[in-house]
Design an enzyme around this catalytic site. Structure first.
Site, short mmCIF file in Angstrom:
data_model
loop_
_atom_site.label_atom_id
_atom_site.label_comp_id
_atom_site.label_asym_id
_atom_site.label_seq_id
_atom_site.Cartn_x
_atom_site.Cartn_y
_atom_site.Cartn_z
CG HIS A 1 38.31 36.47 -77.79
ND1 HIS A 1 39.04 35.34 -78.09
CD2 HIS A 1 37.93 36.34 -76.50
CE1 HIS A 1 39.10 34.57 -77.03
NE2 HIS A 1 38.43 35.15 -76.05
CB ILE B 1 32.73 43.73 -76.91
CG1 ILE B 1 33.69 43.21 -75.84
CG2 ILE B 1 31.34 43.15 -76.78
CD1 ILE B 1 33.29 43.59 -74.40
CB CYS B 2 34.09 39.31 -77.52
SG CYS B 2 34.65 37.62 -77.18
CB ALA B 3 33.96 36.89 -81.71
#
Length: 182
Positions: free
Chosen positions: A123, A102-104
């Site tokens: 992200h 998730i995200c970066a």
């Protein structure tokens, strides 16, 4: 029953990691928080310190069915630099086991070369690091054995996608009702 490892590094995004742990444990799934810091103490990117269940070097990963990489900075960079985490990503990919980020953190999967021709999200601003992936702006994408998500605001949806993969739609519907979630 399936067993999931979630890797925690100093500088991880607390919500992205701990939401997954909470959701899976609420449904009876086994998830082990594993520090890559050499100590069970981890301090997230917002100064929240918490304890993990184990340290990477002490865990035998043969019994695990899934791995999760939370984002956050510099936690994502530390995950990407960790030789053991990268070896496990390659091993899990070759065995068709579940890999989530998730995200970066999907950038770690991109660097590992396992996103080629796969749908994936991250992200905003990290899309160029998802080498070979077909990117979108969806909040969560499940493409075969890989689940990716965009960031802190999508953490519950990310955790629910993992739950759906490991259990089923009924488990997701039941938990959503208990959480009073959409």
């Amino acid at each position: 029953m399936s067993k999931t490892a979630i890797f925690m590094a100093d500088g991880c995004e607390e919500i992205e990691g701990l939401t997954v742990v909470d959701i899976l444990r609420r449904t009876g799934l086994e998830i082990e928080m594993i520090s890559i810091n050499g100590t069970t103490s981890v301090t997230g990117s917002h100064g929240i310190t918490f304890l993990t269940d184990a340290v990477f070097e002490t865990v035998h990963f043969d019994d695990f069915d899934a791995i999760v990489l939370p984002g956050g900075m510099p936690g994502t960079l530390k995950l990407g630099e960790h030789e053991g985490v990268n070896q496990l990503i390659q091993q899990f990919a070759s065995e068709g086991k579940l890999i989530c980020a998730i995200c970066a953190a999907p950038s770690v999967l991109g660097a590992a070369g396992i996103l080629k021709n796969r749908r994936a999200v991250c992200h905003p601003g990290f899309e160029d690091k998802l080498t070979g992936a077909i990117t979108s702006e969806d909040s969560v994408i499940t493409d075969g054995n890989i689940i990716t998500s965009r960031g802190m605001g999508t953490a519950i949806d990310f955790a629910l996608a993992i739950l759906r993969y490991l259990k089923d739609d009924a488990a997701v519907a039941d938990l959503k009702q208990k959480l009073v979630y959409r």
